[in-house]
Design an enzyme around this catalytic site. Structure first.
Site, PDB file in Angstrom:
ATOM      1  N   ASP A 200       0.746  -1.232   0.049  1.00  0.00           N
ATOM      2  CA  ASP A 200      -0.103  -0.047  -0.095  1.00  0.00           C
ATOM      3  C   ASP A 200       0.996   1.243  -0.153  1.00  0.00           C
ATOM      4  OD1 ASP A 200      -2.226   1.623   0.295  1.00  0.00           O
ATOM      5  OD2 ASP A 200      -3.236   0.139   1.194  1.00  0.00           O
ATOM      6  N   GLY A 226       4.564   1.274  -1.770  1.00  0.00           N
ATOM      7  CA  GLY A 226       4.291   1.378  -3.275  1.00  0.00           C
ATOM      8  C   GLY A 226       3.109   1.999  -3.881  1.00  0.00           C
ATOM      9  N   PHE A 228      -0.091   0.747  -6.642  1.00  0.00           N
ATOM     10  CA  PHE A 228      -0.273  -0.271  -7.339  1.00  0.00           C
ATOM     11  C   PHE A 228      -0.590   0.262  -9.057  1.00  0.00           C
ATOM     12  CE2 PHE A 228      -4.417   0.549  -4.774  1.00  0.00           C
ATOM     13  CZ  PHE A 228      -4.812   1.218  -5.437  1.00  0.00           C
ATOM     14  N   HIS A 246     -13.418  -0.731  -6.717  1.00  0.00           N
ATOM     15  CA  HIS A 246     -14.608  -0.071  -6.648  1.00  0.00           C
ATOM     16  C   HIS A 246     -14.228   1.490  -6.492  1.00  0.00           C
ATOM     17  CE1 HIS A 246     -15.618  -0.095  -1.863  1.00  0.00           C
ATOM     18  NE2 HIS A 246     -14.208   0.086  -2.448  1.00  0.00           N
TER      19      HIS A 246
END
Length: 336
Positions: A200, A226, A228, A246
């Protein structure tokens, strides 16, 4: 007693924001925790919370009228079964979520909802001048409240996910956007010998070590700060995305999935943990969550068909959808 006519029922829906904010205030004050052991009078609760006694009484009697608390004949209050969920120490606590949704920046964004409906644009970005992630990064106190809310919501999901899915074949589990690692920690505790990688943003995972240590799995879990959208650790047997897609519109969601596809082994698996929208005229919770995605982060909830389309565009094939008995389903995919 007021007659339950369609107009009366509609008025209750219209005034739902009042109940939401009333619950938010009691969550911020920790009222449910003060009622954990025994009933207390509103004056006692006012002294414990540093609030105005008569105003607090008016708040509590209103919530007692909708079933959150119970009031006796002497202004004493106790927790109902519903109110127990506002305690901070219960397995299915929603106190963190109640504390989040009434925050001024979040509350004001819903007041800007009409902008999204008229333009299709994200209300939060238009109102605050940045996306919700940048805003929280610039406001650490709001980020901490959000992280606590997400961790609390994960408590009720982890056991259901573990019971619904066979994690046995996977030796290395990568939790992409896994926050402070609660779900991954529970998985590793249940799956002796497996290793985990928690990814994360750096300011989020900086608080993960203590949680992983408390679960006894820190030595089997690597923490990676990091993004994503750029890269995820390669070589995992299973990549998990819990409540990530979402938050994003389709183009960005596909970008995230493609990063995972590049990192995954040919025989690996992807597990998306999300709501799956129900058919017309049913399942309102998911459809109002979809509106929340439109207003705040700028994403959307999706149907099974929507997920199949996203996964295909990113190089995956949807293999099955598994119900967990909660609001979340498991969408499993394999590299195409």
């Amino acid at each position: 007693m007021t007659e339950r006519t369609p107009a009366v029922e509609l008025m209750r829906l219209i005034n739902g924001y009042q109940v939401s904010q009333a619950i938010h205030v009691t969550a911020v004050l920790g009222i449910a925790d003060h009622l954990r052991e025994a009933p207390r009078s509103s004056d006692e609760l006012a002294a414990l919370t540093g609030t105005h006694p008569q105003s607090l009484y008016r708040l509590l009697r209103a919530l007692a009228a909708v079933g959150v608390f119970h009031e006796d004949g002497e202004r004493r209050f106790s927790l109902t079964e519903m109110g127990q969920s506002l305690r901070s120490d219960t397995a299915h606590s929603i106190a963190g979520w109640a504390s989040l949704v009434g925050r001024p920046y979040y509350w004001q964004t819903w007041g800007h909802f009409l902008h999204s409906v008229r333009t299709g644009e994200n209300a939060f970005r238009d109102l605050h001048g940045s996306d919700v992630w940048a805003y929280r990064s610039d406001h650490p106190e709001e980020s901490a409240i959000f992280d606590r809310a997400m961790t609390a919501l994960s408590r009720g999901i982890g056991a259901a996910v573990i019971a619904a899915y066979d994690f046995g074949p996977f030796d290395c589990i990568v939790d992409v956007g896994g926050g402070q690692g609660l779900l991954l920690a529970d998985l590793l505790a249940a799956r002796n010998g497996a290793r985990g990688i928690l990814l994360d943003l750096p300011h989020v995972v900086s608080r993960a070590e203590a949680l992983l240590r408390s679960k006894g799995v820190s030595e089997r879990c690597q923490i990676v700060g990091g993004n994503f959208f750029e890269s995820v650790p390669a070589g995992g047997d299973l990549y998990m995305l819990k409540a990530i897609l979402h938050d994003w519109e389709n183009e960005d969601a596909i970008r995230i999935l493609r990063v995972c596809r590049r990192a995954a082994k040919p025989e690996g698996r992807l597990l998306v943990i999300e709501r799956v929208l129900g058919p017309p005229n049913e399942a309102p919770d998911g459809k109002f969550s979809d509106l929340n995605m439109l207003v705040a982060p700028g994403g959307q909830e999706r149907t099974r068909e929507d997920f199949a389309t996203l996964l295909s565009a990113a190089g995956f094939t949807l293999t099955r959808v598994i119900s967990t008995g909660t609001r979340q389903s498991l969408i499993e995919a394999a590299p195409a």
